[in-house]
Motif scaffolding. Structure first.
Motif, PDB file in Angstrom:
ATOM      1  N   THR B  53      23.523  38.797 170.269  1.00 42.55           N
ATOM      2  CA  THR B  53      22.491  39.405 169.370  1.00 42.55           C
ATOM      3  C   THR B  53      22.125  38.243 168.422  1.00 42.55           C
ATOM      4  OG1 THR B  53      24.115  41.379 169.504  1.00 42.55           O
ATOM      5  CG2 THR B  53      22.227  41.615 167.873  1.00 42.55           C
ATOM      6  N   PRO B  54      20.562  38.380 168.234  1.00 47.87           N
ATOM      7  CA  PRO B  54      20.382  37.236 167.219  1.00 47.87           C
ATOM      8  C   PRO B  54      20.576  37.800 165.870  1.00 47.87           C
ATOM      9  CG  PRO B  54      18.238  38.417 168.157  1.00 47.87           C
ATOM     10  CD  PRO B  54      19.630  39.160 168.860  1.00 47.87           C
ATOM     11  N   PRO B  55      20.540  36.858 164.907  1.00 48.87           N
ATOM     12  CA  PRO B  55      20.855  37.263 163.545  1.00 48.87           C
ATOM     13  C   PRO B  55      20.020  38.335 163.039  1.00 48.87           C
ATOM     14  CG  PRO B  55      20.632  34.936 163.648  1.00 48.87           C
ATOM     15  CD  PRO B  55      20.057  35.433 164.883  1.00 48.87           C
ATOM     16  N   ALA B  56      20.514  38.975 161.851  1.00 44.94           N
ATOM     17  CA  ALA B  56      19.953  40.571 161.576  1.00 44.94           C
ATOM     18  C   ALA B  56      18.452  40.217 160.939  1.00 44.94           C
ATOM     19  CB  ALA B  56      20.913  40.977 160.347  1.00 44.94           C
ATOM     20  N   TRP B  57      17.959  39.098 160.541  1.00 46.97           N
ATOM     21  CA  TRP B  57      16.861  39.157 160.044  1.00 46.97           C
ATOM     22  C   TRP B  57      15.768  38.821 161.145  1.00 46.97           C
ATOM     23  CZ3 TRP B  57      20.456  35.429 158.899  1.00 46.97           C
ATOM     24  CH2 TRP B  57      20.326  34.150 159.599  1.00 46.97           C
ATOM     25  N   SER B  58      16.271  38.400 162.523  1.00 49.85           N
ATOM     26  CA  SER B  58      15.172  38.070 163.529  1.00 49.85           C
ATOM     27  C   SER B  58      14.767  39.473 164.176  1.00 49.85           C
ATOM     28  CB  SER B  58      15.442  37.014 164.311  1.00 49.85           C
ATOM     29  OG  SER B  58      16.750  37.175 164.793  1.00 49.85           O
ATOM     30  N   THR B  59      13.902  39.444 165.108  1.00 54.87           N
ATOM     31  CA  THR B  59      13.491  40.503 166.106  1.00 54.87           C
ATOM     32  C   THR B  59      14.734  40.953 166.853  1.00 54.87           C
ATOM     33  OG1 THR B  59      12.266  39.319 167.284  1.00 54.87           O
ATOM     34  CG2 THR B  59      11.017  40.601 165.774  1.00 54.87           C
ATOM     35  N   GLY B  60      14.934  42.190 166.995  1.00 53.85           N
ATOM     36  CA  GLY B  60      16.258  42.448 167.860  1.00 53.85           C
ATOM     37  C   GLY B  60      17.410  42.376 167.245  1.00 53.85           C
ATOM     38  N   TYR B  65      25.937  42.898 162.773  1.00 55.43           N
ATOM     39  CA  TYR B  65      26.213  41.687 162.856  1.00 55.43           C
ATOM     40  C   TYR B  65      25.316  40.809 162.377  1.00 55.43           C
ATOM     41  CZ  TYR B  65      28.956  43.898 166.940  1.00 55.43           C
ATOM     42  OH  TYR B  65      29.708  44.661 167.579  1.00 55.43           O
ATOM     43  N   LEU B  66      25.682  40.392 160.933  1.00 54.53           N
ATOM     44  CA  LEU B  66      24.906  39.840 160.209  1.00 54.53           C
ATOM     45  C   LEU B  66      24.314  38.365 160.806  1.00 54.53           C
ATOM     46  CD1 LEU B  66      23.672  40.590 157.308  1.00 54.53           C
ATOM     47  CD2 LEU B  66      25.450  38.903 156.344  1.00 54.53           C
ATOM     48  N   LEU B  67      25.195  37.784 161.277  1.00 50.83           N
ATOM     49  CA  LEU B  67      24.563  36.410 161.822  1.00 50.83           C
ATOM     50  C   LEU B  67      24.691  36.658 163.574  1.00 50.83           C
ATOM     51  CD1 LEU B  67      26.414  33.693 159.602  1.00 50.83           C
ATOM     52  CD2 LEU B  67      23.976  34.451 159.825  1.00 50.83           C
ATOM     53  N   GLY B  68      24.571  37.708 163.943  1.00 50.76           N
ATOM     54  CA  GLY B  68      24.474  37.811 165.638  1.00 50.76           C
ATOM     55  C   GLY B  68      25.856  37.896 166.198  1.00 50.76           C
TER      56      GLY B  68
END
Lengths: 602, 290
Positions: B53-60, B65-68
């Motif tokens: 999972t990418p970090p929370a602020w990017s798409t998806g 999981y704040l930093l993915g």
């Protein structure tokens, strides 16, 4: 024509403090110096004499600047001169001879390389001509083997030789003005005399004007045509050397003169100038004469008004309201010194030797005897002086007696016990009866300890569980004994003046109530007023605490003032010993005679 | 004469480097100490449905999981926080060990001189003739993997650094008259060493310690990258970088974040060390005052 080479008019230098507030370091300095003359700047440390020298040489430290007045050199204004023009002057027409010769030479370059660099700056491009010129100059300052010298590094030369190299470099450009900032303070008396003579020779040969900064009145008397006495950033007296020193008009000059011990004059007590020169910060809030607080002739007017430097007699200027009273200042009687108990020897040294092995190359080994078969005794409560130039083995002798070095052979007996073996027991016994006061108070006091903790270090070693209050009590007692106020106990050594540090140094040694005190050059390098204070202190302590003193010094006049007996050391041997007055009046050994002849002003 | 707004001992706080370094180190230290409280997830808890999972602020991104997450679906933030524990444990323990051995020998060598100095000096020479990387790899092979082996390896490799530098400082202090004076008032060797010499060498000691901690963090990262540090059931920054290599094209974040953590920590230690050196070294302090 008597045009002034250097002329200062009402020169004022200010220092800018961290909080933006400005304080004058020098105020209203005026003088004129003619070609071929020597102007002496005299005063205690902090008087501003070095600052004045640095102002003339344009070497002021950051934060200091000329704020008023003018300073002109051969008709050109030095204060408002551009940086480029100033660089052209410095090292060419104006030369500077510093106090610490070793610090002024680059340790990783040979003398020849440094000389060459200086000469190429002066416009001599050809390598060979530079070498020849350097050789001629070094020979002019009487340095032997000039060719070999050019290939040597500064640390291979003695202090006196380095200073001569610097003098040769200073005169290389045929300067019109030379500023010498205490050029001989770090040197032995015998070498001092030679350097002074040499500077006089160079001045005559090149016709330069000289500004000579010194704290030693005797030196100034010997060398200068004119003297300006400085106190707390102001000129207090000015005049021709002979007039000024034979009949001082300002009480400060008179007090300084009376504080200097003499080698030949009838024995007299020394004048002890009370207190210290006010520091920069205290000057700002001071009214009236700056010297008023320490002046024996102080009157009502002195506390309210500041005297201006004004003509008093022909060619004489003084800044004092009551000049007519100056010559009446007399030394108060300090009582007769305690007499030694000659019958009971405290320290017995017999055939003491210390040899050092030095290796040169792979196989060649040479042995050097620093102390070579020395025998003498010191009685209880007796003050004995050890004189000689540096390298004569004086300091090694002190270290052997106190146990910082082990003798190669010979015997030391201290208070009836053999003190030459290295066992821990012998060490303890020795330290109970003998203590040492070190030469350099800067290095002898741990900068991370408070004064109270330093003076009671003996208690810390002997009784580590002693309550802090008992230690504090003893510290206050000791500080009072050496004439320091109890509040200084909470300070760090860096917050003390040179004289105060040396008192702390003495107090620490006294804490164990030793029977013998060994003092290595404890008054040299200090201002004459501080020196007189310490001499008076030692004499008083001797009456009150009764101990013997082995005083190591290169200053014969101080030894004469303090000690009943004197040992003259030369190349590790005692060449002459006897009653001080006797030895100095009728020296038998040629080396003793040479030492006495080197003392300035005799 | 001089104004003293702050006590002498505390004056080093005025330096910008020291403050910046201390703040960075402080943050990492807090993360390490309170990792169980700060971490939103168990660092070992796998969730194979939400891998990479990418970090929370990017798409998806997923806010839980704040930093993915990494390739096994473990929370990156939690793994970083727990990784700080390993890094800090190694930094403190290894530097302390290296300092104790190095400083003790340096003081003995500098104070007593002569044969003691010769013996210790030669030991340091022999030790330093091995390249540090080779020496640590040999040691790790001999000691086996594990965090205590990492600490031991760093101690055994780096004590010479302390010994060399400190010995010179002890020699300088030893020549001061106040050390001789202390012996003359009856101080024993032990008391002279601890009361007169150690306070003088302390600033250098603190500075070296701080720089050594930065070095220890890097060494630990290298060793955990090659799998010689902590086991797979614990998370370490070097290990995270090694894991993220396989998925570098799918998720660059997994690689960048542990690198950033190492970077910030080492920067903090170095700033702190450099700042302390500048403020505690009396020679440099004097030059500044003039």
């Amino acid at each position: 024509m008597t045009a002034s080479m250097l002329e200062a008019k009402n020169l004022t230098v200010e220092s800018r403090l961290a909080d933006g507030c400005r304080l004058p370091v020098l105020s209203g300095i005026s003088f004129a110096l003619e070609t071929g003359k020597v102007l002496g700047l005299v005063g205690e440390s902090g008087a501003g004499k070095s600052m004045l020298g640095r102002t003339i040489a344009q070497l002021l430290p950051p934060g200091f600047s000329v704020s008023a007045g003018s300073l002109s050199f051969a008709g050109r204004d030095l204060v408002r001169m551009g940086a480029q023009a100033r660089r052209q002057l410095l090292g060419r027409e104006i030369a500077f001879i510093p106090q610490e010769p070793l610090g002024a030479l680059n340790p990783v370059m040979t003398i020849g390389a440094q000389f060459g660099e200086h000469l190429s700056r002066l416009g001599i491009r050809a390598e060979k001509r530079r070498r020849d010129e350097a050789q001629v100059l070094l020979e002019a300052v009487h340095l032997p083997r000039a060719v070999q010298l050019l290939r040597q590094y500064p640390h291979e030369l003695s202090g006196g030789m380095c200073q001569r190299v610097l003098i040769a470099m200073a005169f290389a450009s045929r300067p019109k003005l030379v500023i010498a900032d205490e050029p001989t303070t770090a040197l032995d008396a015998t070498i001092q005399a030679r350097i002074i003579g040499l500077m006089g020779e160079m001045r005559d040969a090149y016709g330069a004007a000289l500004v000579f900064i010194t704290h030693d009145l005797r030196l100034a008397a010997k060398f200068c045509d004119e003297v300006m006495v400085l106190y707390a950033g102001r000129a207090v007296e000015k005049g021709e050397t002979r007039d000024l020193l034979s009949a001082p008009l300002h009480p400060y000059t008179r007090c300084l003169q009376l504080a200097v011990p003499s080698l030949s004059a009838p024995d007299r007590d020394l004048f002890t100038l009370p207190g210290e020169m006010p520091g920069l910060a205290r000057l700002a809030g001071l009214h009236g004469c700056r010297f008023a607080r320490r002046c024996p002739n102080v009157g009502e007017i002195c506390r309210n008004e500041e005297p201006k430097l004004s003509p008093v007699a022909p060619k004489r200027e003084a800044a004092c309201f009551r000049t007519e009273m100056t010559l009446d200042i007399k030394v108060p009687n300090q009582g007769i010194p305690a007499q030694p108990k000659l019958a009971s020897p405290l320290l017995l040294v017999e055939a003491l030797e210390k040899r050092y092995r030095s290796r040169r190359g792979l196989l060649a080994r040479t042995e050097l005897a620093a102390v070579d078969g020395v025998s003498f005794t010191v009685s209880e409560n007796e003050f004995v002086g050890v004189v000689g130039e540096s390298g004569s083995g004086k300091s090694t002798l002190a270290k052997l007696i106190i146990g910082l070095e082990t003798p190669s052979s010979g015997r030391i007996e201290l208070g009836g016990h053999d003190a030459s073996d290295r066992s821990e027991n012998a060490r303890r016994r020795r330290l109970e009866s003998a203590q040492m006061v070190f030469q350099d108070p800067q290095s002898a006091l741990n900068p991370r300890r408070r004064v109270a903790s330093i003076v009671t270090q003996v208690l810390e070693a002997a009784a580590p569980r002693l309550p802090a209050s008992a230690r504090q009590l003893r510290a206050e007692e000791l500080l009072a004994e050496v004439g320091l106020s109890a509040e200084l106990g909470a300070r760090y050594p860096s917050q003390l003046s040179g004289g105060q540090k040396q008192r702390v140094n003495i107090a620490r040694a006294l804490c164990a109530t030793p029977k013998l005190l060994i003092a290595d050059e404890i008054v040299s390098g200090l201002d004459v007023s501080v020196q007189a204070q310490l001499i008076a202190l030692l004499r008083r302590l001797r009456r009150e605490l009764s101990f013997a003193l082995l005083l190591i010094s290169h200053d014969l006049a101080v030894v004469r003032k303090l000690c009943e007996r004197v040992l003259v050391m030369w190349r590790g041997k005692i060449v002459e010993q006897g009653v001080t007055a006797e030895v100095f009046a009728r020296p038998r050994h040629p080396y003793t005679r040479e030492l006495i002849a080197a003392v300035p002003g005799e | 004469m001089r104004k003293r707004p702050m006590r002498k001992e505390l004056s080093f706080l005025r330096s910008g480097r020291v403050t910046a370094g201390a703040i960075l180190v402080g943050i990492v230290l807090i993360c390490a100490l309170f990792a169980p409280l700060l971490a939103p997830h168990d660092p070992q808890e796998q969730n194979l449905i939400t891998t990479l999972t990418p970090p929370a602020w990017s798409t998806g991104g997923d806010p839980t999981y704040l930093l993915g997450t990494d390739s096994l679906g473990r929370d990156v933030l939690s793994r970083l926080l727990y990784g700080a524990r390993v890094a800090m444990t190694v930094a403190v323990a290894a530097s302390l060990g290296a300092m104790l051995i190095g400083a003790t020998l340096a003081h003995l060598a500098g104070y007593f001189g002569g044969k003691v100095d010769w013996l210790i000096g030669r030991a340091v020479d022999v030790w330093m003739s091995f390249p540090p990387v080779v020496l640590s790899l040999v040691l790790m092979t001999g000691l086996g993997a594990g965090i205590s082996s990492v600490i031991l390896a760093i101690v055994l490799v780096d004590w010479t650094r302390f010994c060399r530098v400190l010995r010179a400082e002890v020699l300088v202090t030893r020549r001061q008259d106040y050390v001789a004076a202390a012996r003359l008032v009856g101080f024993s060797h032990w008391r002279t060493l601890t009361r007169e010499i150690l306070p003088a060498t302390m600033p250098l000691l603190i500075t070296l310690f701080s720089i050594e901690m930065g070095i220890a963090v890097i060494v630990e990262a290298i060793l955990s990258f090659v799998g010689m540090s902590v086991g797979a059931n614990q998370s370490a920054w070097g290990q995270m970088i090694a894991d993220a290599r396989q998925t570098i094209y799918e998720s660059g974040w997994n690689l960048v974040l542990p690198m950033l953590a190492i970077f910030v920590t080492v920067l903090g230690f170095n700033l702190l060390g450099d700042g302390l050196r500048r403020t505690l070294d009396p020679r440099l302090a004097q030059a500044r005052e003039l």
